[in-house]
Design a protein around this motif. Structure first.
Motif, mmCIF file in Angstrom:
data_model
loop_
_atom_site.group_PDB
_atom_site.id
_atom_site.type_symbol
_atom_site.label_atom_id
_atom_site.label_comp_id
_atom_site.label_asym_id
_atom_site.label_seq_id
_atom_site.Cartn_x
_atom_site.Cartn_y
_atom_site.Cartn_z
ATOM 1 N N GLY A 288 0.636 -1.118 -0.292
ATOM 2 C CA GLY A 288 -0.194 0.033 0.104
ATOM 3 C C GLY A 288 0.821 1.312 0.220
ATOM 4 O O GLY A 288 -0.079 2.581 0.515
ATOM 5 N N GLY B 153 2.172 2.890 -2.586
ATOM 6 C CA GLY B 153 1.904 3.488 -4.598
ATOM 7 C C GLY B 153 2.814 2.910 -5.226
ATOM 8 O O GLY B 153 3.105 3.688 -6.444
ATOM 9 N N LYS B 154 3.507 1.375 -5.402
ATOM 10 C CA LYS B 154 4.501 0.944 -6.100
ATOM 11 C C LYS B 154 2.862 0.912 -7.521
ATOM 12 O O LYS B 154 3.596 1.277 -8.186
ATOM 13 C CB LYS B 154 4.473 -0.546 -5.735
ATOM 14 C CG LYS B 154 4.876 -0.714 -4.395
ATOM 15 C CD LYS B 154 5.456 -2.044 -4.334
ATOM 16 C CE LYS B 154 3.865 -2.976 -3.558
ATOM 17 N NZ LYS B 154 3.644 -2.687 -2.029
ATOM 18 N N SER B 155 1.597 -0.131 -7.501
ATOM 19 C CA SER B 155 1.169 0.030 -8.765
ATOM 20 C C SER B 155 0.754 1.401 -9.645
ATOM 21 O O SER B 155 1.074 1.651 -10.523
ATOM 22 C CB SER B 155 0.538 -0.638 -9.025
ATOM 23 O OG SER B 155 -0.452 -1.611 -7.912
ATOM 24 N N SER B 156 0.355 2.033 -9.046
ATOM 25 C CA SER B 156 -0.076 4.024 -9.269
ATOM 26 C C SER B 156 1.310 4.017 -9.881
ATOM 27 O O SER B 156 1.307 4.546 -10.725
ATOM 28 C CB SER B 156 0.109 4.475 -8.009
ATOM 29 O OG SER B 156 -1.444 4.306 -7.784
ATOM 30 N N ALA C 102 -1.755 13.342 -2.948
ATOM 31 C CA ALA C 102 -2.981 13.739 -4.003
ATOM 32 C C ALA C 102 -3.836 13.000 -4.525
ATOM 33 O O ALA C 102 -3.961 12.112 -4.737
ATOM 34 C CB ALA C 102 -2.078 14.442 -5.240
ATOM 35 N N PRO D 46 3.870 13.434 -3.969
ATOM 36 C CA PRO D 46 3.322 14.340 -2.716
ATOM 37 C C PRO D 46 2.109 13.165 -2.498
ATOM 38 O O PRO D 46 1.768 12.566 -3.585
ATOM 39 C CB PRO D 46 2.766 15.653 -3.977
ATOM 40 C CG PRO D 46 2.649 15.711 -4.941
ATOM 41 C CD PRO D 46 3.882 14.422 -5.305
HETATM 42 N N1 LIG Z 1 0.809 9.917 -3.977
HETATM 43 C C1 LIG Z 1 -0.737 9.463 -3.505
HETATM 44 N N2 LIG Z 1 -1.340 10.876 -2.690
HETATM 45 C C2 LIG Z 1 -2.447 9.739 -2.525
HETATM 46 N N3 LIG Z 1 -3.069 8.508 -2.864
HETATM 47 C C3 LIG Z 1 -2.314 7.284 -3.097
HETATM 48 C C4 LIG Z 1 -0.568 7.713 -3.841
HETATM 49 N N4 LIG Z 1 0.138 6.295 -4.782
HETATM 50 C C5 LIG Z 1 -1.050 6.117 -3.827
HETATM 51 N N5 LIG Z 1 -1.791 6.351 -3.486
HETATM 52 C C6 LIG Z 1 -2.858 5.102 -3.394
HETATM 53 O O1 LIG Z 1 -3.029 4.355 -1.711
HETATM 54 C C7 LIG Z 1 -3.536 3.350 -2.391
HETATM 55 C C8 LIG Z 1 -2.497 2.270 -2.267
HETATM 56 O O2 LIG Z 1 -1.914 2.325 -3.711
HETATM 57 P P1 LIG Z 1 -0.778 1.544 -4.432
HETATM 58 O O3 LIG Z 1 -2.390 0.613 -4.629
HETATM 59 O O4 LIG Z 1 -0.344 2.075 -5.816
HETATM 60 O O5 LIG Z 1 -0.045 0.891 -3.965
HETATM 61 P P2 LIG Z 1 0.735 -0.901 -3.972
HETATM 62 O O6 LIG Z 1 1.903 -0.269 -3.221
HETATM 63 O O7 LIG Z 1 0.755 -1.001 -5.338
HETATM 64 O O8 LIG Z 1 -0.249 -1.331 -3.062
HETATM 65 P P3 LIG Z 1 -0.317 -3.090 -3.154
HETATM 66 O O9 LIG Z 1 1.565 -3.595 -1.439
HETATM 67 O O10 LIG Z 1 -1.473 -3.682 -2.058
HETATM 68 O O11 LIG Z 1 -0.055 -3.459 -4.018
HETATM 69 C C9 LIG Z 1 -4.528 3.429 -3.261
HETATM 70 O O12 LIG Z 1 -5.933 3.674 -3.044
HETATM 71 C C10 LIG Z 1 -3.845 4.353 -3.941
HETATM 72 O O13 LIG Z 1 -4.813 5.014 -5.164
#
Ligand SMILES: Nc1ncnc2c1ncn2[C@@H]1O[C@H](COP(=O)(O)OP(=O)(O)OP(=O)(O)O)[C@@H](O)[C@H]1O
Ligand SMILES: [Mg+2]
Length: 240
Positions: free
Chosen positions: A13, A15-18, A202, A200
């Motif tokens: 959680g 932000g890796k996938s984003s 956001a 940030p």
């Molecule tokens: N910079 C940011 N600002 C606000 N929200 C964010 C940001 N980056 C990611 N998020 C939100 O945080 C949540 C987790 O993001 P994401 O899925 O990219 O993380 P992840 O590391 O891939 O999670 P996982 O470990 O479950 O695969 C999502 O709801 C995403 O929209």
């Protein structure tokens, strides 16, 4: 031959996938033939790109009978292909450990690499067999981390792990994620590492899951999109 960039963190959680999706989009916009391989059963990157794995079971790529290239699909973004994820990947870590083929992932990437300039891997959280296979295959590991002492600690744990178990460890690029500059601790931790890019906190990043598009497709002028642009600059510099 493509450069292999893993977006990896022990923590979930963060932000890796984003970031994977936004970096893949940035690479494609820069004219690179880009493949995003979603290797996480959650399929976060697949969802964010508006795709799905369809009838194909993502885990098939690890079976000897399926050629990796047959699981590649085009995306709505010119120059960006995807290998989608689905729940069939949920026990991949255990399956890879059982198969006792430490370079299985690297071999698949070797097959895919000639058609691309860059391959980006959206990794599941954790530090198991799959991570080790990713570290053996990657040229660069991008590590998103929220500015908090426990996140910095997991980064150190990954560094220690690489030093102890990998003869030729990939380069690491830590990237601060979800930075809230109203928080004193966030400011202090970010300012202590001026070379690490920072994205940030956001709401436009959260909106990616509604739009199912990379930031640049609907919020190109946002501070978060420009922060991703700076991460891409550092990624390309690290690869050249
Ligand atoms: N910079 C940011 N600002 C606000 N929200 C964010 C940001 N980056 C990611 N998020 C939100 O945080 C949540 C987790 O993001 P994401 O899925 O990219 O993380 P992840 O590391 O891939 O999670 P996982 O470990 O479950 O695969 C999502 O709801 C995403 O929209
Ligand atoms: Mg994810």
């Amino acid at each position: 031959m493509a450069h292999i960039v893993a977006v990896h963190s022990m923590k979930g959680g963060v932000g890796k996938s984003s970031l994977s999706v936004n970096l893949a989009d940035a690479a494609a916009r820069a004219g690179k033939r880009t493949l995003l391989w979603d290797i996480d059963a959650q399929g976060g990157a697949t969802f964010l790109l508006g795709a799905d794995a369809g009838a194909s079971k993502a885990k098939r790529i690890f079976s000897k009978t399926t050629a990796a290239a047959t699981l590649v699909q085009p995306t709505a973004i010119a120059g960006l292909d995807l290998i989608a994820a689905d729940l069939s990947l949920r026990q991949l870590d255990a399956a890879l450990a059982e198969a006792d083929k430490p370079k299985r992932l690297k071999k698949l990437l070797d097959d895919l690499a000639p058609a691309y300039d860059i391959v980006i891997l959206d990794c599941p959280p954790g530090l198991g067999e799959l991570s080790d296979q990713i570290f053996r295959a990657a040229d660069l590991v991008v590590v998103p981390l929220v500015p908090a002492p426990l996140s910095i600690r997991t980064l150190e744990q990954v560094r220690e792990h690489l030093a102890a178990y990998h003869k030729k460890p990939p380069a690491l690029l830590p990237v601060f994620s979800m930075v809230d500059r109203r928080k004193t601790l966030h400011r202090q931790i970010v300012e202590a590492q001026p070379d690490w890019p920072a994205i940030p906190q956001a709401s436009v990043v959260e909106r990616m899951a509604v739009e199912r598009k990379p930031l640049a497709a609907f919020a190109a002028t946002s501070p978060a999109a420009s922060a991703v642009g700076k991460v891409w600059v550092q990624v390309s510099a690290a690869l050249s």
